[in-house]
Design a protein around this motif. Sequence first.
Motif, mmCIF file in Angstrom:
data_model
loop_
_atom_site.group_PDB
_atom_site.id
_atom_site.type_symbol
_atom_site.label_atom_id
_atom_site.label_comp_id
_atom_site.label_asym_id
_atom_site.label_seq_id
_atom_site.Cartn_x
_atom_site.Cartn_y
_atom_site.Cartn_z
ATOM 1 N N LEU A 127 44.988 -99.976 19.597
ATOM 2 C CA LEU A 127 43.858 -100.975 20.621
ATOM 3 C C LEU A 127 44.267 -102.667 20.377
ATOM 4 O O LEU A 127 44.490 -102.875 19.196
ATOM 5 C CB LEU A 127 42.591 -100.821 20.296
ATOM 6 C CG LEU A 127 41.776 -99.694 20.838
ATOM 7 C CD1 LEU A 127 40.371 -99.435 20.250
ATOM 8 C CD2 LEU A 127 41.481 -100.118 22.439
ATOM 9 N N GLU A 168 38.760 -101.187 27.191
ATOM 10 C CA GLU A 168 39.511 -101.374 26.266
ATOM 11 C C GLU A 168 40.927 -101.829 26.643
ATOM 12 O O GLU A 168 41.262 -101.494 27.869
ATOM 13 C CB GLU A 168 39.723 -99.989 25.579
ATOM 14 C CG GLU A 168 38.504 -99.282 25.087
ATOM 15 C CD GLU A 168 38.649 -97.952 24.478
ATOM 16 O OE1 GLU A 168 37.706 -97.502 23.824
ATOM 17 O OE2 GLU A 168 39.638 -97.375 24.772
ATOM 18 N N TRP A 170 44.707 -101.194 25.335
ATOM 19 C CA TRP A 170 45.847 -100.399 24.525
ATOM 20 C C TRP A 170 47.067 -101.132 24.718
ATOM 21 O O TRP A 170 47.625 -101.296 25.710
ATOM 22 C CB TRP A 170 45.797 -98.929 24.785
ATOM 23 C CG TRP A 170 44.721 -98.305 24.563
ATOM 24 C CD1 TRP A 170 43.424 -98.058 25.112
ATOM 25 C CD2 TRP A 170 44.339 -97.598 23.393
ATOM 26 N NE1 TRP A 170 42.367 -97.382 24.565
ATOM 27 C CE2 TRP A 170 43.056 -97.158 23.261
ATOM 28 C CE3 TRP A 170 45.109 -97.417 22.149
ATOM 29 C CZ2 TRP A 170 42.474 -96.267 22.185
ATOM 30 C CZ3 TRP A 170 44.756 -96.540 21.010
ATOM 31 C CH2 TRP A 170 43.517 -95.998 21.268
ATOM 32 N N ARG A 183 44.945 -100.813 30.447
ATOM 33 C CA ARG A 183 43.490 -100.746 30.071
ATOM 34 C C ARG A 183 42.759 -99.410 30.173
ATOM 35 O O ARG A 183 43.337 -98.653 31.179
ATOM 36 C CB ARG A 183 42.807 -101.884 31.055
ATOM 37 C CG ARG A 183 43.214 -103.278 30.742
ATOM 38 C CD ARG A 183 42.273 -104.207 31.432
ATOM 39 N NE ARG A 183 41.892 -104.229 32.584
ATOM 40 C CZ ARG A 183 42.587 -104.265 34.000
ATOM 41 N NH1 ARG A 183 43.826 -104.820 33.810
ATOM 42 N NH2 ARG A 183 42.075 -103.959 35.008
ATOM 43 N N LEU A 184 41.994 -99.241 29.595
ATOM 44 C CA LEU A 184 40.906 -98.136 29.839
ATOM 45 C C LEU A 184 39.602 -98.804 30.298
ATOM 46 O O LEU A 184 39.006 -99.684 29.580
ATOM 47 C CB LEU A 184 40.818 -97.023 28.858
ATOM 48 C CG LEU A 184 39.382 -96.091 29.005
ATOM 49 C CD1 LEU A 184 39.628 -95.090 30.057
ATOM 50 C CD2 LEU A 184 39.379 -95.374 27.818
ATOM 51 N N LEU A 195 42.372 -96.442 34.627
ATOM 52 C CA LEU A 195 43.538 -96.739 33.906
ATOM 53 C C LEU A 195 44.147 -97.477 34.824
ATOM 54 O O LEU A 195 44.597 -97.678 36.035
ATOM 55 C CB LEU A 195 44.455 -95.361 33.918
ATOM 56 C CG LEU A 195 43.989 -94.048 33.104
ATOM 57 C CD1 LEU A 195 44.894 -93.078 33.207
ATOM 58 C CD2 LEU A 195 43.465 -94.600 31.821
ATOM 59 N N THR A 214 49.250 -93.504 27.686
ATOM 60 C CA THR A 214 48.195 -93.122 28.738
ATOM 61 C C THR A 214 47.601 -92.122 27.859
ATOM 62 O O THR A 214 46.308 -91.842 28.069
ATOM 63 C CB THR A 214 48.968 -92.359 29.859
ATOM 64 O OG1 THR A 214 49.625 -93.735 30.549
ATOM 65 C CG2 THR A 214 48.276 -91.868 30.927
ATOM 66 N N ARG A 217 44.824 -93.440 26.002
ATOM 67 C CA ARG A 217 43.658 -93.806 26.592
ATOM 68 C C ARG A 217 43.001 -92.487 27.181
ATOM 69 O O ARG A 217 41.752 -92.762 27.155
ATOM 70 C CB ARG A 217 44.146 -94.739 27.894
ATOM 71 C CG ARG A 217 44.837 -95.948 27.846
ATOM 72 C CD ARG A 217 45.192 -96.739 28.860
ATOM 73 N NE ARG A 217 46.395 -96.342 29.465
ATOM 74 C CZ ARG A 217 46.832 -96.676 30.529
ATOM 75 N NH1 ARG A 217 45.970 -97.699 31.221
ATOM 76 N NH2 ARG A 217 47.873 -96.271 31.083
ATOM 77 N N SER A 220 40.638 -91.496 24.045
ATOM 78 C CA SER A 220 39.681 -92.523 23.788
ATOM 79 C C SER A 220 38.618 -92.065 25.216
ATOM 80 O O SER A 220 37.107 -92.099 25.097
ATOM 81 C CB SER A 220 40.144 -93.913 24.143
ATOM 82 O OG SER A 220 38.955 -94.726 23.890
#
Length: 260
Positions: A127, A168, A170, A183-184, A195, A214, A217, A220
């Motif tokens: 992260l 988030e 990543w 991003r997530l 995504l 991916t 993510r 997560s």
Amino acid sequence: MQRFLDAYDSQLRTGPETAHASEVIRRGPLHLAIFGGHRGFITYVDLGGADAVGIGALVDAALDHFRSRPEVTSVEWKARGHDVAPGLHEALVSRGFMPEEPESIMIGEATLLAQTVDLPDGVEIRLATTDEEVLAAGEMQGAAFDDPDWRSRAEALIERLRRDEGAELWIAVAEGAVICAGRLEAVAGTEFGGLWGGATEPSWRGRGIYRALTAERARSAMARGIRYLQSDSTEFSRPILERAGLLKVSTTTPYVWRRA
């Protein structure tokens, strides 16, 4: 596939797309938003059955609104391939909007993406936790997408990450440099996570890094209770998501107007 598309239209359009805008107003079916103080954005669930003349009038109304805001330097109209929108392309282009490359709307189960992927030696996925990492990721993504507004987007993301626990960023790092990022974003009140912004520095492509990022993510997302993941994917990322089992349900095309 239709159930994914129905869920996309009913849950992911308009409100979630403009949730982090500084301003949103309505013009008929259109939602007109401003991001970062200077980026306009136009979205909608549908165009209310308007014919070509009516759609032209909607484009005029939206453009008049943003032209009246001198701080707005660019405007994106987010079109979808499955919408009933006669004459939309012609109406946008004739008024100065330029179409960019279409992207695939991909949707599927998060569990399909939570795979184990081997990374090249020296690459770490984690992260992003500092402003410097977010800016470095934004610069890399800006180069990958030829985005002149990358800094303002990265600065807006820094603020979002500070206040939004559902977002988030990543990153994959090698030799101290961010070489891949994405991003997530959990979509409140739905079973979806998005995504977004996935990009890999060109010299590192084809080595499984984006697929590994991916997968992180997706894990997560599952930990957050997210069932479905959705992405607007370029031709670089679409085949990766298809191999993981996501489906292409439609396309989206950004049309961009820039103030002269």
